[in-house]
Design a protein around this motif. Structure first.
Motif, PDB file in Angstrom:
ATOM      1  N   ASP A 105     -75.496  77.591  63.244  1.00  9.76           N
ATOM      2  CA  ASP A 105     -74.792  78.176  62.094  1.00  9.76           C
ATOM      3  C   ASP A 105     -75.725  79.162  61.412  1.00  9.76           C
ATOM      4  O   ASP A 105     -76.863  78.828  61.063  1.00  9.76           O
ATOM      5  CB  ASP A 105     -74.398  77.087  61.096  1.00  9.76           C
ATOM      6  CG  ASP A 105     -73.250  76.219  61.613  1.00  9.76           C
ATOM      7  OD1 ASP A 105     -72.350  76.773  62.267  1.00  9.76           O
ATOM      8  OD2 ASP A 105     -73.265  75.005  61.361  1.00  9.76           O
ATOM      9  N   SER A 106     -75.241  80.406  61.206  1.00 10.81           N
ATOM     10  CA  SER A 106     -76.110  81.438  60.647  1.00 10.81           C
ATOM     11  C   SER A 106     -75.359  82.315  59.659  1.00 10.81           C
ATOM     12  O   SER A 106     -74.402  83.010  60.033  1.00 10.81           O
ATOM     13  CB  SER A 106     -76.686  82.309  61.762  1.00 10.81           C
ATOM     14  OG  SER A 106     -77.395  83.404  61.233  1.00 10.81           O
ATOM     15  N   ALA A 107     -75.797  82.282  58.389  1.00 13.29           N
ATOM     16  CA  ALA A 107     -75.240  83.176  57.381  1.00 13.29           C
ATOM     17  C   ALA A 107     -75.560  84.629  57.724  1.00 13.29           C
ATOM     18  O   ALA A 107     -74.751  85.530  57.485  1.00 13.29           O
ATOM     19  CB  ALA A 107     -75.800  82.816  56.006  1.00 13.29           C
ATOM     20  N   GLU A 108     -76.727  84.853  58.308  1.00 13.57           N
ATOM     21  CA  GLU A 108     -77.133  86.203  58.711  1.00 13.57           C
ATOM     22  C   GLU A 108     -76.151  86.785  59.716  1.00 13.57           C
ATOM     23  O   GLU A 108     -75.739  87.944  59.600  1.00 13.57           O
ATOM     24  CB  GLU A 108     -78.542  86.162  59.295  1.00 13.57           C
ATOM     25  CG  GLU A 108     -79.089  87.512  59.706  1.00 13.57           C
ATOM     26  CD  GLU A 108     -80.472  87.406  60.334  1.00 13.57           C
ATOM     27  OE1 GLU A 108     -81.057  88.470  60.623  1.00 13.57           O
ATOM     28  OE2 GLU A 108     -80.969  86.281  60.520  1.00 13.57           O
ATOM     29  N   LEU A 109     -75.776  85.984  60.691  1.00 16.59           N
ATOM     30  CA  LEU A 109     -74.800  86.442  61.673  1.00 16.59           C
ATOM     31  C   LEU A 109     -73.441  86.660  61.035  1.00 16.59           C
ATOM     32  O   LEU A 109     -72.747  87.640  61.332  1.00 16.59           O
ATOM     33  CB  LEU A 109     -74.695  85.432  62.814  1.00 16.59           C
ATOM     34  CG  LEU A 109     -73.649  85.733  63.894  1.00 16.59           C
ATOM     35  CD1 LEU A 109     -73.930  87.085  64.551  1.00 16.59           C
ATOM     36  CD2 LEU A 109     -73.615  84.630  64.947  1.00 16.59           C
ATOM     37  N   GLY A 110     -73.052  85.742  60.139  1.00 17.50           N
ATOM     38  CA  GLY A 110     -71.765  85.895  59.459  1.00 17.50           C
ATOM     39  C   GLY A 110     -71.690  87.195  58.682  1.00 17.50           C
ATOM     40  O   GLY A 110     -70.655  87.891  58.717  1.00 17.50           O
ATOM     41  N   GLU A 111     -72.773  87.543  57.985  1.00 18.11           N
ATOM     42  CA  GLU A 111     -72.799  88.800  57.239  1.00 18.11           C
ATOM     43  C   GLU A 111     -72.689  89.998  58.175  1.00 18.11           C
ATOM     44  O   GLU A 111     -71.990  90.972  57.876  1.00 18.11           O
ATOM     45  CB  GLU A 111     -74.091  88.882  56.428  1.00 18.11           C
ATOM     46  CG  GLU A 111     -74.173  87.885  55.282  1.00 18.11           C
ATOM     47  CD  GLU A 111     -75.549  87.866  54.635  1.00 18.11           C
ATOM     48  OE1 GLU A 111     -76.417  88.647  55.088  1.00 18.11           O
ATOM     49  OE2 GLU A 111     -75.750  87.087  53.691  1.00 18.11           O
ATOM     50  N   ALA A 112     -73.390  89.932  59.289  1.00 17.99           N
ATOM     51  CA  ALA A 112     -73.336  91.034  60.249  1.00 17.99           C
ATOM     52  C   ALA A 112     -71.937  91.174  60.837  1.00 17.99           C
ATOM     53  O   ALA A 112     -71.433  92.294  61.027  1.00 17.99           O
ATOM     54  CB  ALA A 112     -74.351  90.799  61.368  1.00 17.99           C
ATOM     55  N   GLN A 113     -71.277  90.051  61.123  1.00 15.34           N
ATOM     56  CA  GLN A 113     -69.916  90.112  61.660  1.00 15.34           C
ATOM     57  C   GLN A 113     -68.938  90.631  60.617  1.00 15.34           C
ATOM     58  O   GLN A 113     -68.004  91.386  60.946  1.00 15.34           O
ATOM     59  CB  GLN A 113     -69.509  88.724  62.157  1.00 15.34           C
ATOM     60  CG  GLN A 113     -70.238  88.296  63.413  1.00 15.34           C
ATOM     61  CD  GLN A 113     -69.972  86.855  63.797  1.00 15.34           C
ATOM     62  OE1 GLN A 113     -69.874  85.988  62.920  1.00 15.34           O
ATOM     63  NE2 GLN A 113     -69.864  86.593  65.085  1.00 15.34           N
ATOM     64  N   ALA A 114     -69.133  90.238  59.345  1.00 12.97           N
ATOM     65  CA  ALA A 114     -68.264  90.738  58.277  1.00 12.97           C
ATOM     66  C   ALA A 114     -68.421  92.250  58.122  1.00 12.97           C
ATOM     67  O   ALA A 114     -67.437  92.992  57.960  1.00 12.97           O
ATOM     68  CB  ALA A 114     -68.588  90.031  56.969  1.00 12.97           C
ATOM     69  N   THR A 115     -69.666  92.718  58.172  1.00 11.33           N
ATOM     70  CA  THR A 115     -69.920  94.158  58.093  1.00 11.33           C
ATOM     71  C   THR A 115     -69.272  94.881  59.262  1.00 11.33           C
ATOM     72  O   THR A 115     -68.726  95.990  59.100  1.00 11.33           O
ATOM     73  CB  THR A 115     -71.435  94.432  58.072  1.00 11.33           C
ATOM     74  OG1 THR A 115     -72.012  93.779  56.943  1.00 11.33           O
ATOM     75  CG2 THR A 115     -71.729  95.911  58.002  1.00 11.33           C
ATOM     76  N   LEU A 116     -69.312  94.285  60.420  1.00  7.05           N
ATOM     77  CA  LEU A 116     -68.684  94.880  61.608  1.00  7.05           C
ATOM     78  C   LEU A 116     -67.176  95.035  61.391  1.00  7.05           C
ATOM     79  O   LEU A 116     -66.604  96.094  61.700  1.00  7.05           O
ATOM     80  CB  LEU A 116     -68.959  94.015  62.836  1.00  7.05           C
ATOM     81  CG  LEU A 116     -68.210  94.390  64.117  1.00  7.05           C
ATOM     82  CD1 LEU A 116     -68.563  95.810  64.553  1.00  7.05           C
ATOM     83  CD2 LEU A 116     -68.527  93.398  65.237  1.00  7.05           C
ATOM     84  N   LEU A 117     -66.531  93.992  60.870  1.00  8.41           N
ATOM     85  CA  LEU A 117     -65.079  94.071  60.650  1.00  8.41           C
ATOM     86  C   LEU A 117     -64.745  95.154  59.629  1.00  8.41           C
ATOM     87  O   LEU A 117     -63.766  95.899  59.795  1.00  8.41           O
ATOM     88  CB  LEU A 117     -64.566  92.713  60.180  1.00  8.41           C
ATOM     89  CG  LEU A 117     -64.647  91.564  61.199  1.00  8.41           C
ATOM     90  CD1 LEU A 117     -64.153  90.264  60.582  1.00  8.41           C
ATOM     91  CD2 LEU A 117     -63.845  91.892  62.450  1.00  8.41           C
ATOM     92  N   THR A 118     -65.575  95.240  58.567  1.00 10.92           N
ATOM     93  CA  THR A 118     -65.337  96.270  57.550  1.00 10.92           C
ATOM     94  C   THR A 118     -65.491  97.660  58.146  1.00 10.92           C
ATOM     95  O   THR A 118     -64.643  98.543  57.939  1.00 10.92           O
ATOM     96  CB  THR A 118     -66.331  96.092  56.384  1.00 10.92           C
ATOM     97  OG1 THR A 118     -66.135  94.814  55.791  1.00 10.92           O
ATOM     98  CG2 THR A 118     -66.138  97.180  55.331  1.00 10.92           C
TER      99      THR A 118
END
Length: 366
Positions: A105-118
């Motif tokens: 589980d990684s908040a860092e990855l989650g942020e990167a994926q959210a930025t990708l979707l945006t």
């Protein structure tokens, strides 16, 4: 025991009254020489051979260490900060390419994926706007400047989208649930190391797993500079575990080092072996016998059985007659299955004890 003038000095014995020990038929010391009877020579199997000069291609015997073939090893890193959710593979497990090893589980990855979707949504909107502006310009319903601004915005959003996609790929987040980094095996083999467990917090520089294909291994040897010149890539090598010398495995020389270690006067030689039957383990000590194919060189030779070790030093018994010998300290060179090269200690016309030398040593130096 001292060595002088190439021979071992023998301590003389004081005369004693005859005893059972003194009448035993055993070798006696006379200064630096050792004398014995014909009966003892026969009983001990004493045999005399001449030192000879002849061509020598060495058979090289060394102890080596089993190690991984680096082309068949993968270190699987965590890549990012997070918390281990679960582990799927453990030491000794066999894995295939793409098998899941662990989930993080990684908040860092989650942020990167959210930025990708945006960025993906913004790029799509910019593409739609650019197409609309181009269509309006074709119909002269907008200005060229407005169309250029729309096209520039599209290129900018496309670049940001590519950067976001690359970051998510680098973090290993192309597959799996949102915010979950899934580590997969990049090669087929066995898990040989695991450094994560559920609930563990990890940083980006942690090597979580080490995967190795154990079907082929290396043997690392240190070969002396005297023998190195005869070793060639592709030479046949017989390898056997020190724990069980009967299990011989045939390998080939894969690499001959170009640099001599100044402290040991040896160079690295790498042996490649097939380990399909799992007879070898990494870290294991093995005996290796290299059938060297390099050019022969002229050498002063004695039979292998003529050399014994006294106080850890190579020694031969130089024969002055069939019943009188002198122990001589030697400096040895290369060797093959039957002969040893003599660098110092003996001359070409000397004779040495080649049979019964060990028995003779045992009687004298016990």
């Amino acid at each position: 025991m001292a060595i002088g003038g190439g021979a071992y000095a023998m301590t003389s014995h004081k005369a004693h009254a005859p005893t059972a020990e003194s009448v035993r038929d055993v070798p006696q010391r006379e200064g630096n020489a050792i004398v014995f009877s014909d009966a003892f020579a026969k009983r001990a199997g004493v045999k005399i051979d001449s030192v000879r000069r002849a061509p020598l291609v060495p058979t090289i015997r060394v102890v080596g260490t089993v190690t991984f073939d680096p082309a068949r090893v993968a270190a699987v890193g965590t890549r990012l900060r997070g918390v281990v959710r679960k582990t799927a593979k453990y030491e000794g497990d066999e894995v295939k390419v793409g098998d899941v090893l662990t989930e993080i589980d990684s908040a860092e990855l989650g942020e990167a994926q959210a930025t990708l979707l945006t960025n993906r949504a913004q790029a799509e909107a910019a593409e739609v706007n650019a197409k609309r502006e181009k269509s309006l310009l074709d119909r002269q319903l907008t200005t060229a400047r407005e169309a250029e601004v729309a096209d520039t915005t599209l290129r900018s959003q496309s670049a940001m989208l590519s950067a976001s996609e690359q970051r998510v790929r680098a973090l290993g987040g192309n597959t799996g649930p949102f915010g979950v980094h899934i580590l997969k095996s990049p090669i087929a083999g066995h898990v040989v190391e695991r450094h994560v467990q559920p609930g563990q917090a990890v940083e980006a520089n942690v090597t979580a797993y080490k995967i190795a294909d154990l079907s082929r291994l290396w043997i690392e040897l240190a070969v002396t500079e005297q023998s190195l010149g005869a070793v060639r890539r592709g030479d046949r090598v017989s390898v056997a575990p020190v724990s069980d010398p009967t299990k011989a495995i045939i390998g080939r020389v894969g690499h001959v080092g170009e640099v001599i270690d100044l402290s040991t006067r040896t160079a690295d030689v790498r042996i490649e072996v097939d380990n399909t039957e799992r007879l070898l383990r990494v870290g294991q000590s093995v005996f290796a016998t290299i059938d060297a194919s390099g050019p022969a060189h002229e050498a002063l030779l004695v039979p292998r059985d003529a050399v014994v070790f006294v106080d850890g030093k190579p020694t031969a018994f130089r024969a002055e007659s069939t019943t009188r010998v002198v122990p001589i300290a030697l400096r040895l060179g290369a060797a093959n299955e039957s002969d040893v090269e003599i660098l110092e200690g003996l001359g070409e016309h000397d004779k040495v004890v080649s049979g019964g030398a060990f028995y003779l040593k045992s009687e004298l130096f016990r």
